[in-house]
Write a protein that holds these residues in place. Structure first.
Motif, short mmCIF file in Angstrom:
data_model
loop_
_atom_site.label_atom_id
_atom_site.label_comp_id
_atom_site.label_asym_id
_atom_site.label_seq_id
_atom_site.Cartn_x
_atom_site.Cartn_y
_atom_site.Cartn_z
N HIS A 53 9.28 -2.03 7.69
CA HIS A 53 8.68 -1.45 8.90
C HIS A 53 8.27 0.00 8.70
CE1 HIS A 53 9.69 -5.05 11.10
NE2 HIS A 53 10.96 -4.95 10.68
N GLU A 54 7.75 0.30 7.52
CA GLU A 54 7.26 1.65 7.25
C GLU A 54 5.78 1.76 7.57
OE1 GLU A 54 8.34 2.55 3.25
OE2 GLU A 54 10.48 2.49 3.68
N GLY A 55 5.17 0.69 8.05
CA GLY A 55 3.79 0.63 8.51
C GLY A 55 2.87 1.73 8.03
N GLY A 56 1.70 1.75 8.57
CA GLY A 56 0.74 2.76 8.19
C GLY A 56 -0.52 2.11 7.65
N TYR A 57 -1.22 2.87 6.84
CA TYR A 57 -2.48 2.38 6.30
C TYR A 57 -2.24 1.37 5.19
CZ TYR A 57 -4.43 6.29 8.86
OH TYR A 57 -4.79 7.16 9.84
N ILE A 58 -3.28 0.59 4.88
CA ILE A 58 -3.18 -0.44 3.86
C ILE A 58 -3.99 -0.07 2.62
CG2 ILE A 58 -3.72 -2.86 3.30
CD1 ILE A 58 -1.40 -2.63 5.19
N PHE A 59 -5.22 0.39 2.80
CA PHE A 59 -6.13 0.62 1.67
C PHE A 59 -5.60 1.66 0.69
CE2 PHE A 59 -9.15 -1.08 4.78
CZ PHE A 59 -9.79 -2.02 4.01
N LYS A 60 -5.36 2.85 1.17
CA LYS A 60 -4.96 3.95 0.29
C LYS A 60 -3.66 3.67 -0.45
CE LYS A 60 -6.17 8.74 0.69
NZ LYS A 60 -6.25 9.92 1.55
N PRO A 61 -2.60 3.24 0.25
CA PRO A 61 -1.35 2.95 -0.48
C PRO A 61 -1.51 1.80 -1.47
CG PRO A 61 -0.90 3.20 1.84
CD PRO A 61 -2.38 3.20 1.69
N PHE A 62 -2.35 0.80 -1.15
CA PHE A 62 -2.55 -0.32 -2.08
C PHE A 62 -3.16 0.19 -3.38
CE2 PHE A 62 -5.05 -3.70 -4.01
CZ PHE A 62 -4.13 -4.73 -4.06
N PHE A 63 -4.21 0.98 -3.29
CA PHE A 63 -4.86 1.45 -4.50
C PHE A 63 -4.01 2.49 -5.23
CE2 PHE A 63 -8.63 -0.31 -2.34
CZ PHE A 63 -8.97 -1.23 -3.32
N LYS A 64 -3.20 3.23 -4.49
CA LYS A 64 -2.28 4.17 -5.14
C LYS A 64 -1.23 3.40 -5.94
CE LYS A 64 0.70 8.09 -4.23
NZ LYS A 64 1.32 8.95 -3.23
N ALA A 65 -0.68 2.34 -5.34
CA ALA A 65 0.30 1.52 -6.06
C ALA A 65 -0.35 0.80 -7.23
CB ALA A 65 0.92 0.50 -5.10
N PHE A 66 -1.60 0.37 -7.05
CA PHE A 66 -2.36 -0.29 -8.12
C PHE A 66 -2.52 0.67 -9.30
CE2 PHE A 66 -6.25 -1.67 -10.23
CZ PHE A 66 -6.07 -3.04 -10.30
N LYS A 67 -2.86 1.90 -9.00
CA LYS A 67 -3.06 2.91 -10.05
C LYS A 67 -1.75 3.30 -10.71
CE LYS A 67 -4.48 7.67 -10.53
NZ LYS A 67 -4.83 8.87 -9.79
N ASN A 68 -0.70 3.51 -9.92
CA ASN A 68 0.59 3.95 -10.46
C ASN A 68 1.24 2.90 -11.36
OD1 ASN A 68 0.38 6.38 -9.15
ND2 ASN A 68 1.68 5.80 -7.45
N ASN A 69 1.06 1.64 -11.04
CA ASN A 69 1.70 0.57 -11.79
C ASN A 69 0.77 -0.10 -12.79
OD1 ASN A 69 4.07 0.91 -10.29
ND2 ASN A 69 3.28 -0.40 -8.68
N PHE A 70 -0.42 0.44 -12.99
CA PHE A 70 -1.43 -0.26 -13.79
C PHE A 70 -0.97 -0.48 -15.22
CE2 PHE A 70 -5.20 -0.75 -16.37
CZ PHE A 70 -5.87 -1.72 -15.66
N LYS A 71 -0.53 0.55 -15.89
CA LYS A 71 -0.19 0.44 -17.30
C LYS A 71 0.96 -0.55 -17.53
CE LYS A 71 0.72 3.25 -21.37
NZ LYS A 71 0.95 4.58 -21.88
N GLN A 72 2.02 -0.39 -16.77
CA GLN A 72 3.18 -1.25 -16.92
C GLN A 72 2.85 -2.69 -16.53
OE1 GLN A 72 6.42 -0.02 -14.50
NE2 GLN A 72 7.85 -1.48 -15.35
#
Length: 84
Positions: A53-72
């Motif tokens: 229940h930390e809600g909020g935006y979807i687009f920005k956090p999704f792409f941030k998580a995509f970028k942060n975890n990309f290599k691994q």
């Protein structure tokens, strides 16, 4: 007629819409097959954020998580593909 944004129906519909958007982002990021790993990782990250229940935006956090975890998340499916 006023719409109460905190009513259970509106909260439910907002959650459903958020998950629909999240699934569309996931499908778009999986289009190049080699990015399935990072897309699954980002999907999991945002889904768990919603479950807490930390809600909020979807687009920005999704792409941030995509970028942060990309290599691994990119290397592990490649390793599985080679082993398989």
């Amino acid at each position: 007629m006023k719409i109460n944004l905190d009513s259970p129906v509106i909260v439910f519909l907002t959650t459903v819409a958020d998950f629909m958007i999240l699934n569309i982002l996931f499908i778009l990021c999986c289009a190049p097959v080699i990015t399935i790993g990072p897309a699954v990782s980002a999907l999991y990250t945002i889904t768990m954020r919603e479950a807490r229940h930390e809600g909020g935006y979807i687009f920005k956090p999704f792409f941030k998580a995509f970028k942060n975890n990309f290599k691994q998340a990119f290397l592990l499916p490649i390793l599985y593909l080679i082993i398989g």
